[in-house]
Design an enzyme around this catalytic site. Structure first.
Site, PDB file in Angstrom:
ATOM      1  N   ASP A   1       0.550  -1.199  -0.030  1.00 43.58           N
ATOM      2  CA  ASP A   1      -0.057  -0.144  -0.327  1.00 43.58           C
ATOM      3  C   ASP A   1       0.846   1.180  -0.479  1.00 43.58           C
ATOM      4  OD1 ASP A   1       1.225  -0.550   2.644  1.00 43.58           O
ATOM      5  OD2 ASP A   1      -1.214  -0.885   3.613  1.00 43.58           O
TER       6      ASP A   1
ATOM      7  N   ASN B   1      -7.746  -3.324  14.187  1.00 44.81           N
ATOM      8  CA  ASN B   1      -9.014  -3.197  13.849  1.00 44.81           C
ATOM      9  C   ASN B   1      -9.485  -4.658  12.459  1.00 44.81           C
ATOM     10  OD1 ASN B   1      -8.547  -2.268  11.703  1.00 44.81           O
ATOM     11  ND2 ASN B   1      -9.380  -0.859  11.288  1.00 44.81           N
TER      12      ASN B   1
ATOM     13  N   HIS C   1      -7.721  -5.271  10.238  1.00 44.37           N
ATOM     14  CA  HIS C   1      -7.950  -4.828   8.640  1.00 44.37           C
ATOM     15  C   HIS C   1      -6.046  -5.664   8.555  1.00 44.37           C
ATOM     16  CE1 HIS C   1      -4.829  -0.752   9.295  1.00 44.37           C
ATOM     17  NE2 HIS C   1      -3.753  -1.888   9.722  1.00 44.37           N
TER      18      HIS C   1
ATOM     19  N   GLU D   1     -10.130  -2.436   5.501  1.00 46.67           N
ATOM     20  CA  GLU D   1     -10.203  -2.234   6.381  1.00 46.67           C
ATOM     21  C   GLU D   1     -12.233  -2.514   6.909  1.00 46.67           C
ATOM     22  OE1 GLU D   1      -8.835  -0.415   8.995  1.00 46.67           O
ATOM     23  OE2 GLU D   1      -7.608   1.511   7.896  1.00 46.67           O
TER      24      GLU D   1
HETATM   25  P1  PGA Z   1       2.265  -1.300  12.589  1.00 47.39           P
HETATM   26  O1  PGA Z   1       0.760  -1.691  11.586  1.00 47.39           O
HETATM   27  O2  PGA Z   1       2.825  -2.587  12.260  1.00 47.39           O
HETATM   28  O3  PGA Z   1       2.343   0.136  12.697  1.00 47.39           O
HETATM   29  O4  PGA Z   1       1.687  -1.929  13.822  1.00 47.39           O
HETATM   30  C1  PGA Z   1       0.436  -2.795  11.010  1.00 47.39           C
HETATM   31  C2  PGA Z   1      -1.013  -2.476  10.508  1.00 47.39           C
HETATM   32  O5  PGA Z   1      -1.522  -1.491  11.206  1.00 47.39           O
HETATM   33  O6  PGA Z   1      -0.977  -3.400   9.407  1.00 47.39           O
END
Ligand code: PGA
Length: 250
Positions: free
Chosen positions: A67, A136, A138, A143
């Site tokens: 992304d 959450n 995702h 999302e």
């Molecule tokens: P993080 O993010 O590694 O910074 O916890 C993971 C994500 O949101 O996919």
């Protein structure tokens, strides 16, 4: 789905790097699907250390990231392109031309999504996709509520995701409101998937992933139950809410 439990983040990073290095050794032209965020940085540090000490070469490796924010200049410290340059690409012998991220500044953002889908196909698909997991559930920026059939698309970031990512910005107002993300369909088409989870803030998501075993679009990580080759590496803090008696999936 295979679970590898690790006592702490350092061990998680070592184990994840070992799987990636093995993939490269088995297939020196592999396509690696990469992720940004806090979780994979320790893995990238290990890959760099291994490259320096053992000479593992990335010269014929292609990478494709999950992304990118929409509208952040590429050179902005928070763009995912600049994150990847800093955390990995500049310290290994990869050909910059073989590193792909969505272009969040494309004039036609919908065209860019279609181009990215075609790109994944044209480089032969993803051999190993690295994933983090959001609080959450995702994966990428998919999302809750994202259909599992979606390919690369533009997303409006939820308030929670923007809040979680605000730690990298001066102010939450500076966090972009949109991103381009590979869809869950793209992720599920990868030949193998490696999901990393570290820390207590991921404990609820991990408890849900490891004990509910219910596939639902309200929890995007549950799409991974539809894939035959998923390895999850999690540390004890991320597993602290998992009730082992309910851990049916493993
Ligand atoms: P993080 O993010 O590694 O910074 O916890 C993971 C994500 O949101 O996919």
């Amino acid at each position: 789905m295979k679970l590898i439990r690790t006592p702490h983040y350092q061990e998680l990073s070592m184990k994840a790097a070992a799987i990636i290095i093995k993939t490269i050794q088995t297939n020196p032209t592999a396509v690696l699907g990469l992720a940004t965020g806090s979780t994979p940085t320790g893995t990238y540090e290990r890959l760099i250390k291994d490259h320096v000490e053992n000479g593992t070469s990335y010269k014929d490796i292609r990478t494709i990231n999950l992304d990118e924010y929409v509208g952040l200049p590429t050179e902005d410290i928070n763009s995912y392109r600049s994150f990847m340059e800093r955390k990995l690409f500049s310290a290994i012998d990869i050909n910059p031309k073989n590193t792909y991220l969505p272009n969040g500044n494309a004039v036609d953002i919908q065209d860019e999504c279609a181009r990215y889908d075609q790109l994944i196909q044209s480089i032969g698909g993803i051999d190993l996709q690295l994933l983090g997991i959001g609080e959450n559930g995702h994966i990428g920026f998919n999302e809750p509520g994202t259909p599992f059939t979606e390919t690369t698309h533009v997303v409006e970031l939820t308030h929670n995701t923007r809040k979680a990512n605000a730690r990298f910005f001066k102010n939450i107002k500076d966090v972009p409101t949109q991103a381009i993300t590979m869809g869950i369909k793209n992720i599920l088409e990868s030949k193998a998937i490696l999901l990393l989870a570290s820390g207590e803030n991921k404990a609820e998501a991990m408890a849900r992933l490891l004990t509910s075993h219910k596939t639902t679009e309200s929890f995007p990580a549950s799409s991974l139950f539809q894939h035959q080759n998923v390895t999850v590496i999690a540390d004890e803090a991320a597993l602290s809410l998992v009730d082992d008696s309910k851990r049916s999936a493993f």
